[in-house]
Scaffold this motif. Structure first.
Motif, PDB file in Angstrom:
ATOM      1  N   GLU A   1       2.568  -1.008  -1.029  1.00 10.71           N
ATOM      2  CA  GLU A   1       1.411  -0.950  -0.316  1.00 10.71           C
ATOM      3  C   GLU A   1       0.395  -1.559  -0.937  1.00 10.71           C
ATOM      4  N   GLN A   2      -0.402  -2.346  -0.507  1.00 13.57           N
ATOM      5  CA  GLN A   2      -1.626  -3.028  -0.986  1.00 13.57           C
ATOM      6  C   GLN A   2      -2.990  -2.600  -0.531  1.00 13.57           C
ATOM      7  N   GLN A   3      -2.852  -1.670   0.595  1.00 15.16           N
ATOM      8  CA  GLN A   3      -4.063  -1.378   1.016  1.00 15.16           C
ATOM      9  C   GLN A   3      -4.836  -0.149   0.491  1.00 15.16           C
ATOM     10  N   LEU A   4      -3.951   0.398  -0.182  1.00 10.74           N
ATOM     11  CA  LEU A   4      -4.485   1.604  -0.905  1.00 10.74           C
ATOM     12  C   LEU A   4      -5.224   1.151  -2.215  1.00 10.74           C
ATOM     13  N   PRO A   5      -6.063   2.185  -2.801  1.00 10.64           N
ATOM     14  CA  PRO A   5      -6.770   1.837  -3.986  1.00 10.64           C
ATOM     15  C   PRO A   5      -5.265   1.957  -5.102  1.00 10.64           C
ATOM     16  N   ASP A   6      -5.375   1.276  -6.128  1.00 12.05           N
ATOM     17  CA  ASP A   6      -4.219   1.107  -6.967  1.00 12.05           C
ATOM     18  C   ASP A   6      -4.015   2.648  -7.802  1.00 12.05           C
ATOM     19  N   SER A   7      -5.320   3.227  -7.964  1.00  9.48           N
ATOM     20  CA  SER A   7      -5.096   4.732  -8.527  1.00  9.48           C
ATOM     21  C   SER A   7      -4.531   5.762  -7.822  1.00  9.48           C
ATOM     22  N   ALA A   8      -4.938   5.640  -6.316  1.00 10.31           N
ATOM     23  CA  ALA A   8      -4.126   6.464  -5.258  1.00 10.31           C
ATOM     24  C   ALA A   8      -2.635   6.037  -5.124  1.00 10.31           C
ATOM     25  N   ARG A   9      -2.418   4.835  -5.068  1.00 13.25           N
ATOM     26  CA  ARG A   9      -1.008   4.490  -4.961  1.00 13.25           C
ATOM     27  C   ARG A   9      -0.136   4.802  -6.218  1.00 13.25           C
ATOM     28  N   GLU A  10      -0.582   4.528  -7.508  1.00 12.02           N
ATOM     29  CA  GLU A  10       0.013   4.850  -8.519  1.00 12.02           C
ATOM     30  C   GLU A  10       0.087   6.168  -8.928  1.00 12.02           C
ATOM     31  N   THR A  11      -0.790   7.035  -8.405  1.00 11.87           N
ATOM     32  CA  THR A  11      -0.806   8.483  -8.466  1.00 11.87           C
ATOM     33  C   THR A  11       0.302   9.032  -7.826  1.00 11.87           C
TER      34      THR A  11
END
Length: 122
Positions: free
Chosen positions: A34-44
């Protein structure tokens, strides 16, 4: 060997495998792409998914050690199952998502029940 704790351990290990295989395919892999989420949200969220995998593995291990006579480990594994059931049963209600979307909490009710039975039978 305490059989109800062993059954709880086997069931917990099965749920860990379901989480890792089906959950990886259905949740973790699409989330990682998923590329629409901010990196911090996706990785968390991915970090939490992997932590849950470890939590489930420890639950199974603790219940297995409890089945072999380690009462403290049985209590730890049963407590983990009870917490997973509690969170899994309450969150769908609180989020108004329903159990059709989030049925996972029900998987831990029998694990916690078998663990409690094993602790009680002691």
């Amino acid at each position: 060997m305490q059989w109800s704790l062993l059954a709880a351990a086997v069931l917990a290990a099965l749920w860990m495998l379901v989480h890792a295989v089906a959950g990886g395919r259905e949740c973790a892999r699409p989330l990682a792409q998923e590329q629409q989420l901010p990196d911090s949200a996706r990785e968390t969220m991915l970090l939490c998914w992997h932590m849950v995998t470890g939590f489930l593995g420890l639950m199974a291990l603790f219940l297995f050690l409890g089945a072999r006579g380690a009462a403290g480990m049985a209590l730890a594994g049963t407590s983990m199952a009870a917490m997973a059931a509690l969170v899994g049963l309450l969150l769908p209600l609180l989020r108004q998502a329903g159990y059709r979307l989030l049925p996972q909490g029900w998987l831990f009710v029998p694990v916690a029940g078998l663990g409690a039975w094993g602790l009680w039978a002691g």
